[in-house]
Design a protein around this motif. Structure first.
Motif, PDB file in Angstrom:
ATOM      1  N   GLN A 114       5.964   3.727   6.571  1.00 33.84           N
ATOM      2  CA  GLN A 114       5.703   5.499   6.109  1.00 33.84           C
ATOM      3  C   GLN A 114       7.084   5.523   4.640  1.00 33.84           C
ATOM      4  O   GLN A 114       8.204   5.058   5.374  1.00 33.84           O
ATOM      5  CB  GLN A 114       6.098   5.857   6.881  1.00 33.84           C
ATOM      6  CG  GLN A 114       6.583   7.681   7.013  1.00 33.84           C
ATOM      7  CD  GLN A 114       7.299   8.430   6.869  1.00 33.84           C
ATOM      8  OE1 GLN A 114       8.556   7.870   7.092  1.00 33.84           O
ATOM      9  NE2 GLN A 114       7.450   9.242   5.861  1.00 33.84           N
ATOM     10  N   THR A 115       7.062   6.339   3.608  1.00 27.96           N
ATOM     11  CA  THR A 115       7.566   7.385   2.793  1.00 27.96           C
ATOM     12  C   THR A 115       7.779   8.167   2.638  1.00 27.96           C
ATOM     13  O   THR A 115       6.497   8.863   2.850  1.00 27.96           O
ATOM     14  CB  THR A 115       7.688   6.322   1.738  1.00 27.96           C
ATOM     15  OG1 THR A 115       8.924   6.796   1.043  1.00 27.96           O
ATOM     16  CG2 THR A 115       6.147   6.999   0.848  1.00 27.96           C
TER      17      THR A 115
ATOM     18  N   ILE B  41      12.336   6.040   3.903  1.00 31.79           N
ATOM     19  CA  ILE B  41      11.142   4.083   3.933  1.00 31.79           C
ATOM     20  C   ILE B  41      11.302   3.697   4.792  1.00 31.79           C
ATOM     21  O   ILE B  41      12.280   4.180   5.713  1.00 31.79           O
ATOM     22  CB  ILE B  41      11.753   3.944   2.110  1.00 31.79           C
ATOM     23  CG1 ILE B  41      11.298   4.868   1.499  1.00 31.79           C
ATOM     24  CG2 ILE B  41      11.014   2.004   2.469  1.00 31.79           C
ATOM     25  CD1 ILE B  41      12.241   3.810   0.113  1.00 31.79           C
ATOM     26  N   GLN B  42       9.795   3.502   5.874  1.00 29.57           N
ATOM     27  CA  GLN B  42       9.861   3.056   7.111  1.00 29.57           C
ATOM     28  C   GLN B  42       9.206   1.597   6.972  1.00 29.57           C
ATOM     29  O   GLN B  42       7.884   1.927   6.584  1.00 29.57           O
ATOM     30  CB  GLN B  42       9.763   4.072   8.394  1.00 29.57           C
ATOM     31  CG  GLN B  42      11.081   4.982   8.721  1.00 29.57           C
ATOM     32  CD  GLN B  42      10.748   5.637   9.736  1.00 29.57           C
ATOM     33  OE1 GLN B  42       9.983   5.453  10.272  1.00 29.57           O
ATOM     34  NE2 GLN B  42      11.449   7.057   9.581  1.00 29.57           N
ATOM     35  N   LEU B  43       9.585   0.708   7.404  1.00 24.01           N
ATOM     36  CA  LEU B  43       7.666  -0.766   7.967  1.00 24.01           C
ATOM     37  C   LEU B  43       8.864  -0.730   9.466  1.00 24.01           C
ATOM     38  O   LEU B  43       9.756  -1.480   9.493  1.00 24.01           O
ATOM     39  CB  LEU B  43       8.526  -1.053   7.067  1.00 24.01           C
ATOM     40  CG  LEU B  43       7.560  -2.954   6.950  1.00 24.01           C
ATOM     41  CD1 LEU B  43       6.054  -1.994   6.709  1.00 24.01           C
ATOM     42  CD2 LEU B  43       8.429  -3.941   6.143  1.00 24.01           C
ATOM     43  N   ASN B  44       7.251  -0.979   9.845  1.00 23.27           N
ATOM     44  CA  ASN B  44       8.033  -0.580  11.283  1.00 23.27           C
ATOM     45  C   ASN B  44       6.298  -1.724  12.460  1.00 23.27           C
ATOM     46  O   ASN B  44       6.197  -1.759  11.742  1.00 23.27           O
ATOM     47  CB  ASN B  44       8.154   0.535  12.515  1.00 23.27           C
ATOM     48  CG  ASN B  44       9.531   1.490  12.400  1.00 23.27           C
ATOM     49  OD1 ASN B  44       9.966   0.608  12.161  1.00 23.27           O
ATOM     50  ND2 ASN B  44       9.195   2.377  11.275  1.00 23.27           N
TER      51      ASN B  44
ATOM     52  N   GLU C 194       0.639  -1.158  -0.106  1.00 21.96           N
ATOM     53  CA  GLU C 194       0.001  -0.265  -0.077  1.00 21.96           C
ATOM     54  C   GLU C 194       0.944   0.967   0.511  1.00 21.96           C
ATOM     55  O   GLU C 194       0.367   2.040  -0.173  1.00 21.96           O
ATOM     56  CB  GLU C 194      -0.675  -0.051   1.631  1.00 21.96           C
ATOM     57  CG  GLU C 194      -1.673   0.875   1.017  1.00 21.96           C
ATOM     58  CD  GLU C 194      -2.849   1.151   0.064  1.00 21.96           C
ATOM     59  OE1 GLU C 194      -3.727   2.250  -0.027  1.00 21.96           O
ATOM     60  OE2 GLU C 194      -3.029  -0.114  -0.727  1.00 21.96           O
ATOM     61  N   VAL C 195       1.883   1.628   0.679  1.00 21.87           N
ATOM     62  CA  VAL C 195       2.515   2.391   0.590  1.00 21.87           C
ATOM     63  C   VAL C 195       3.278   2.753  -0.864  1.00 21.87           C
ATOM     64  O   VAL C 195       3.791   3.724  -1.029  1.00 21.87           O
ATOM     65  CB  VAL C 195       4.085   2.525   1.676  1.00 21.87           C
ATOM     66  CG1 VAL C 195       5.148   2.891   1.770  1.00 21.87           C
ATOM     67  CG2 VAL C 195       3.753   2.320   3.265  1.00 21.87           C
ATOM     68  N   ALA C 196       3.595   1.154  -1.225  1.00 22.54           N
ATOM     69  CA  ALA C 196       4.330   1.559  -2.865  1.00 22.54           C
ATOM     70  C   ALA C 196       3.071   2.198  -3.556  1.00 22.54           C
ATOM     71  O   ALA C 196       3.871   2.613  -4.515  1.00 22.54           O
ATOM     72  CB  ALA C 196       4.936  -0.004  -3.116  1.00 22.54           C
TER      73      ALA C 196
END
Length: 244
Positions: free
Chosen positions: A123-124, A102-105, A77-79
């Motif tokens: 988040q990006t 670019i973050q994935l947590n 979804e972020v992409a």
């Protein structure tokens, strides 16, 4: 006669030559220079110059924040939203468009003093530069394309304008240093002679304070927020050593 001759020869060996007694012209010149340097008086002053430049462009950093149950779902979804935002910004011909983070947590919640994971957050962010008079409409377009966070907005002048301001600030700094030295030496009854050294410090550019991060947009259909420009200040420092 033999004794008299011996006395004359002995006298010739004892009298030093004129060249050995008198110092050479070169030695006198070196001595004079050394004395001048040793007694040299130096005044050190630092002059300051400052010029203001009206900003004409905005540097904007915005992004998208997504929450979901699985890491793959969040990442996809972020992409998707990031591609939509970037594509729209490219259509609007913004300058210096680049990805900044670019973050994935994992997302954690706390219940009864215990921590447990509940999905993921992704988040990006991207940043770009645009003319100030176009900043509002570009922000609207980015929001409509999926952006839900504005992280920072700062205002900048063009390189040409900043360089011109730098040259003027340097001239002001030199005049300031000379005015200071003339005032001090005149008050003390001295006369300036020559400038011994000149030191130019790197020019400092003060940027307007960036606007703070804005919360996620609650209403994408809201009217455009007015974007008002500020000024950048260019400061120059020049240090002079002046003999007197």
């Amino acid at each position: 006669m033999r004794h008299l001759t011996t006395f004359v020869l002995s006298l010739a060996f004892c009298v030093p030559s004129i060249a050995a007694i008198a110092p050479s012209a070169k030695a006198q010149e070196s001595s004079a220079k050394y004395s001048e340097i040793k007694n040299e008086r130096v005044l050190t002053v630092t002059g300051r110059g400052e010029r203001s430049v009206k900003t004409t462009k905005a540097r904007i950093q915005l992004g998208v924040n997504v929450e979901g149950k699985t890491a793959i779902a969040v990442q996809e979804e972020v992409a998707r939203q990031a591609n939509s935002i970037v594509s729209r910004l490219q259509q609007l011909n913004v300058e210096k468009l680049q990805t900044t983070s670019i973050q994935l947590n994992p997302k954690y919640v706390y219940e009864n003093n215990r921590q447990r994971q509940e999905g993921f957050t992704g988040q990006t962010s991207v940043s770009f530069v645009v003319a100030i008079d176009q900043a509002g409409s570009v922000l609207d377009a980015a929001v409509n394309s999926g952006a839900n966070q504005i992280e920072q907005i700062s205002f900048i002048a063009t390189d040409t304008e900043l360089n011109a301001a730098k040259q003027l600030a340097l001239q002001d700094a030199i005049k300031d240093a000379q005015t200071q030295s003339n005032t001090v030496l005149s008050a003390l009854g001295f006369t300036p002679k020559t400038i011994k050294t000149i030191n130019i410090s790197d020019s400092a550019i003060a940027y307007p304070v960036p606007q703070p991060r804005m919360d996620t947009f609650a209403n994408k259909a809201a009217s455009s927020v007015p974007i008002l420009a500020g000024e950048q200040k260019v400061e120059a420092l020049v240090t002079l050593q002046i003999t007197y």
